[in-house]
Motif scaffolding. Structure first.
Motif, PDB file in Angstrom:
ATOM      1  N   ARG A 183      -6.912  -1.935  -9.468  1.00 31.30           N
ATOM      2  CA  ARG A 183      -6.080  -2.838  -9.166  1.00 31.30           C
ATOM      3  C   ARG A 183      -4.811  -1.977  -9.226  1.00 31.30           C
ATOM      4  O   ARG A 183      -4.206  -1.677  -9.978  1.00 31.30           O
ATOM      5  CB  ARG A 183      -5.632  -3.893 -10.486  1.00 31.30           C
ATOM      6  N   PRO A 184      -4.417  -2.031  -7.751  1.00 29.12           N
ATOM      7  CA  PRO A 184      -3.215  -0.958  -7.390  1.00 29.12           C
ATOM      8  C   PRO A 184      -1.766  -1.396  -7.894  1.00 29.12           C
ATOM      9  O   PRO A 184      -1.071  -1.424  -6.995  1.00 29.12           O
ATOM     10  CB  PRO A 184      -3.426  -1.024  -6.297  1.00 29.12           C
ATOM     11  N   GLY A 185      -1.536  -1.820  -9.117  1.00 32.99           N
ATOM     12  CA  GLY A 185      -0.219  -2.200  -9.438  1.00 32.99           C
ATOM     13  C   GLY A 185       0.749  -1.038  -9.387  1.00 32.99           C
ATOM     14  O   GLY A 185       1.887  -1.310  -8.891  1.00 32.99           O
ATOM     15  N   ILE A 186       0.473  -0.029  -9.941  1.00 35.79           N
ATOM     16  CA  ILE A 186       1.290   1.165  -9.978  1.00 35.79           C
ATOM     17  C   ILE A 186       1.633   1.600  -8.643  1.00 35.79           C
ATOM     18  O   ILE A 186       2.589   2.193  -8.146  1.00 35.79           O
ATOM     19  CB  ILE A 186       0.768   2.083 -10.830  1.00 35.79           C
ATOM     20  N   GLU A 187       0.437   1.589  -7.692  1.00 33.30           N
ATOM     21  CA  GLU A 187       0.765   1.861  -6.160  1.00 33.30           C
ATOM     22  C   GLU A 187       1.687   1.050  -5.291  1.00 33.30           C
ATOM     23  O   GLU A 187       2.641   1.596  -4.790  1.00 33.30           O
ATOM     24  CB  GLU A 187      -0.718   2.116  -5.499  1.00 33.30           C
ATOM     25  N   ILE A 188       1.630  -0.056  -5.713  1.00 38.80           N
ATOM     26  CA  ILE A 188       2.539  -1.099  -5.232  1.00 38.80           C
ATOM     27  C   ILE A 188       3.821  -0.928  -5.618  1.00 38.80           C
ATOM     28  O   ILE A 188       5.087  -1.034  -4.924  1.00 38.80           O
ATOM     29  CB  ILE A 188       2.292  -2.507  -5.538  1.00 38.80           C
ATOM     30  N   TYR A 200       3.881   4.506  -6.649  1.00 40.32           N
ATOM     31  CA  TYR A 200       3.313   5.757  -7.158  1.00 40.32           C
ATOM     32  C   TYR A 200       1.931   6.037  -6.619  1.00 40.32           C
ATOM     33  O   TYR A 200       0.962   5.429  -7.019  1.00 40.32           O
ATOM     34  CB  TYR A 200       3.262   5.844  -8.463  1.00 40.32           C
ATOM     35  N   PHE A 201       1.764   6.864  -5.590  1.00 46.16           N
ATOM     36  CA  PHE A 201       0.524   7.022  -4.833  1.00 46.16           C
ATOM     37  C   PHE A 201      -0.206   8.452  -5.264  1.00 46.16           C
ATOM     38  O   PHE A 201      -1.042   8.798  -4.523  1.00 46.16           O
ATOM     39  CB  PHE A 201       0.642   6.871  -3.350  1.00 46.16           C
ATOM     40  N   ASN A 202       0.415   9.154  -6.140  1.00 42.50           N
ATOM     41  CA  ASN A 202      -0.180  10.317  -6.274  1.00 42.50           C
ATOM     42  C   ASN A 202      -1.581  10.528  -6.653  1.00 42.50           C
ATOM     43  O   ASN A 202      -2.439  11.509  -6.359  1.00 42.50           O
ATOM     44  CB  ASN A 202       0.661  11.329  -7.359  1.00 42.50           C
ATOM     45  N   PHE A 203      -2.213   9.560  -7.494  1.00 46.22           N
ATOM     46  CA  PHE A 203      -3.813   9.501  -8.063  1.00 46.22           C
ATOM     47  C   PHE A 203      -4.280   8.275  -7.524  1.00 46.22           C
ATOM     48  O   PHE A 203      -5.186   7.686  -8.040  1.00 46.22           O
ATOM     49  CB  PHE A 203      -3.651   9.631  -9.293  1.00 46.22           C
ATOM     50  N   TYR A 204      -4.005   7.673  -6.140  1.00 49.51           N
ATOM     51  CA  TYR A 204      -4.481   6.440  -5.587  1.00 49.51           C
ATOM     52  C   TYR A 204      -5.912   6.549  -5.415  1.00 49.51           C
ATOM     53  O   TYR A 204      -6.259   7.499  -4.657  1.00 49.51           O
ATOM     54  CB  TYR A 204      -3.791   5.942  -4.236  1.00 49.51           C
ATOM     55  N   PRO A 205      -6.771   5.946  -6.144  1.00 47.00           N
ATOM     56  CA  PRO A 205      -8.248   6.016  -5.835  1.00 47.00           C
ATOM     57  C   PRO A 205      -8.719   5.172  -4.425  1.00 47.00           C
ATOM     58  O   PRO A 205      -9.120   4.101  -4.684  1.00 47.00           O
ATOM     59  CB  PRO A 205      -8.855   5.297  -7.205  1.00 47.00           C
ATOM     60  N   ARG A 265      -2.419 -12.008  -8.999  1.00 46.10           N
ATOM     61  CA  ARG A 265      -1.103 -12.866  -9.092  1.00 46.10           C
ATOM     62  C   ARG A 265      -0.202 -11.874  -9.284  1.00 46.10           C
ATOM     63  O   ARG A 265       1.085 -11.782  -8.850  1.00 46.10           O
ATOM     64  CB  ARG A 265      -0.853 -14.064 -10.043  1.00 46.10           C
ATOM     65  N   THR A 266      -0.269 -10.637 -10.500  1.00 42.19           N
ATOM     66  CA  THR A 266       0.545 -10.095 -10.722  1.00 42.19           C
ATOM     67  C   THR A 266       1.013  -9.005  -9.706  1.00 42.19           C
ATOM     68  O   THR A 266       2.283  -8.766  -9.359  1.00 42.19           O
ATOM     69  CB  THR A 266       0.150  -8.936 -11.917  1.00 42.19           C
ATOM     70  N   GLU A 267      -0.002  -8.391  -8.936  1.00 42.71           N
ATOM     71  CA  GLU A 267       0.400  -7.457  -8.022  1.00 42.71           C
ATOM     72  C   GLU A 267       1.196  -8.175  -6.673  1.00 42.71           C
ATOM     73  O   GLU A 267       2.040  -7.593  -6.162  1.00 42.71           O
ATOM     74  CB  GLU A 267      -0.768  -6.787  -7.427  1.00 42.71           C
ATOM     75  N   LEU A 268       0.835  -9.192  -6.254  1.00 46.94           N
ATOM     76  CA  LEU A 268       1.418 -10.004  -5.180  1.00 46.94           C
ATOM     77  C   LEU A 268       2.534 -10.427  -5.445  1.00 46.94           C
ATOM     78  O   LEU A 268       3.618 -10.627  -4.740  1.00 46.94           O
ATOM     79  CB  LEU A 268       0.383 -11.080  -4.816  1.00 46.94           C
ATOM     80  N   THR A 269       2.833 -11.026  -6.822  1.00 46.83           N
ATOM     81  CA  THR A 269       4.112 -11.520  -7.233  1.00 46.83           C
ATOM     82  C   THR A 269       5.105 -10.406  -7.056  1.00 46.83           C
ATOM     83  O   THR A 269       6.357 -10.694  -6.708  1.00 46.83           O
ATOM     84  CB  THR A 269       4.159 -12.145  -8.587  1.00 46.83           C
ATOM     85  N   ARG A 319       4.365   0.743   1.609  1.00 40.71           N
ATOM     86  CA  ARG A 319       3.208   0.660   0.291  1.00 40.71           C
ATOM     87  C   ARG A 319       2.110   0.045   0.929  1.00 40.71           C
ATOM     88  O   ARG A 319       0.914   0.622   0.552  1.00 40.71           O
ATOM     89  CB  ARG A 319       3.907   0.231  -0.731  1.00 40.71           C
ATOM     90  N   MET A 320       2.216  -0.692   1.835  1.00 40.48           N
ATOM     91  CA  MET A 320       0.869  -1.523   2.510  1.00 40.48           C
ATOM     92  C   MET A 320      -0.084  -0.516   3.442  1.00 40.48           C
ATOM     93  O   MET A 320      -1.119  -0.354   3.386  1.00 40.48           O
ATOM     94  CB  MET A 320       1.023  -2.708   3.202  1.00 40.48           C
ATOM     95  N   GLN A 321       1.052   0.314   4.148  1.00 39.47           N
ATOM     96  CA  GLN A 321       0.135   1.247   5.057  1.00 39.47           C
ATOM     97  C   GLN A 321      -0.483   2.499   4.053  1.00 39.47           C
ATOM     98  O   GLN A 321      -1.638   2.848   4.468  1.00 39.47           O
ATOM     99  CB  GLN A 321       1.386   1.900   6.062  1.00 39.47           C
ATOM    100  N   LYS A 322       0.114   2.621   3.001  1.00 40.64           N
ATOM    101  CA  LYS A 322      -0.635   3.728   1.984  1.00 40.64           C
ATOM    102  C   LYS A 322      -1.533   2.995   1.466  1.00 40.64           C
ATOM    103  O   LYS A 322      -2.621   3.989   1.101  1.00 40.64           O
ATOM    104  CB  LYS A 322       0.291   4.187   0.945  1.00 40.64           C
TER     105      LYS A 322
END
Length: 312
Positions: free
Chosen positions: A35-40, A43-48, A57-61, A74-77
């Motif tokens: 659930r890529p909340g921190i990436e959104i 922070y993409f350093n350790f993006y799986p 809902r949390t991420e999209l809001t 961020r969507m491109q990453k």
């Protein structure tokens, strides 16, 4: 090895394709879901990236509060050539920036009406089942008093005939000749029959019989956890077989170990009864009753008492 793709998830969970349809056959290599909340948040350093991504809902809001250029970046990453798919839950609308980024690299964007937590649990369970390590073993699998017993041995030693006798005694056949084994977790082996030979037994001199047709639906079952292996081998006069049952041999299948018993075969031995009793005795041992240990303790007590009488 079973391969799972985003298209399998679409069929299994009735998902809707929003974008990136050309990527629905990307392989999903792990059962872990992100659930890529921190990436959104940036922070993409350790993006799986190789995991299936789940947006609730949390991420999209949170995404709605970002500036337009931040959303695009961020969507491109988030959408990489390694990402097998992105699933949006609760039937929510996908941001246009996500749809555009997904179309560029062919990441399938899927949507479900199911709440996030429940969908995450269901997909994880499905992927763990599908991606679990598997192997095939030559043998027969029978459910005896709730104990999954794998009967192995050289061709012609009498495995199928023994299984037929066990079925006649009220036990249930799972697989004959070839047993497909899946390791759900370490220590848990699930055996089933290949679909082609399901419910069938091959008896030399008689041919192939359908156990379910002959004995009814109660004589078969589709799968069973394997906990005991009984290996049949022709009697060898030079070999010393275990007569007390104190020694416990193990058999390794994939990464799991199960108890293995070696039963010698010779005319006059009722193998079905022996294997039936082996399953019952194995069950008793799991409940804490070990006849071999009890006999050993009795013998030790008698010896100790004899030595004490001699000293007197």
């Amino acid at each position: 090895m079973v391969k799972v793709t985003a298209n399998d998830l679409i069929e299994e969970f009735k998902l809707e394709i929003l974008a990136g349809e050309e990527g629905i056959y990307r392989l999903i290599s792990t059962s872990d879901i992100s659930r890529p909340g921190i990436e959104i948040a940036g922070y993409f350093n350790f993006y799986p990236a190789k995991r299936l991504q789940l947006l609730g809902r949390t991420e999209l809001t949170f995404l709605q509060h970002l500036q337009s250029h931040e959303k695009e970046e961020r969507m491109q990453k988030l959408c990489t050539y390694d990402t097998p798919g992105i699933v949006i839950t609760r039937g929510m609308d996908a941001p246009q920036e996500l749809l555009d980024a997904a179309e560029k690299v062919g990441v399938p964007i899927l949507r479900s009406q199911i709440p996030t937590t429940r969908l995450s649990s269901s997909i994880t369970t499905y992927l763990e089942s599908q991606l679990a390590p598997t192997t095939a073993v030559h043998g027969v699998l029978v459910d005896i008093y709730g104990i999954g017993v794998l009967i192995t041995g050289n061709s012609g030693v009498g495995k199928s005939e023994t299984a037929l006798d066990l079925v006649r005694r009220g036990h249930r056949l799972v697989a004959d000749d070839s047993v497909e084994i899946r390791q759900d977790t370490e220590g848990t082996l699930i055996g089933r029959s290949p679909e082609l030979i399901q419910h069938l037994l091959e008896i030399r001199g008689l041919g192939i019989i359908n156990v379910m047709t002959l004995f009814g639906a109660g004589a078969v079952r589709p799968f069973k956890r394997i906990v005991l292996c009984v290996n049949l081998e022709l009697w060898d006069q030079k070999k010393a077989y275990d007569r007390l049952g104190l020694e416990e041999e193990k058999m390794k299948i994939i990464d799991s170990e199960i108890t293995k018993l070696t039963v010698p075969v010779r005319p006059g031995r009722n193998l079905a009864v022996i294997i039936e009793v082996a399953a019952m005795n194995f069950r008793l041992k799991r409940l804490g009753f070990d006849a071999a240990q009890e006999f050993s303790q009795r013998l030790s007590t008698v010896i100790e008492e004899g030595d004490h009488d001699d000293l007197q």
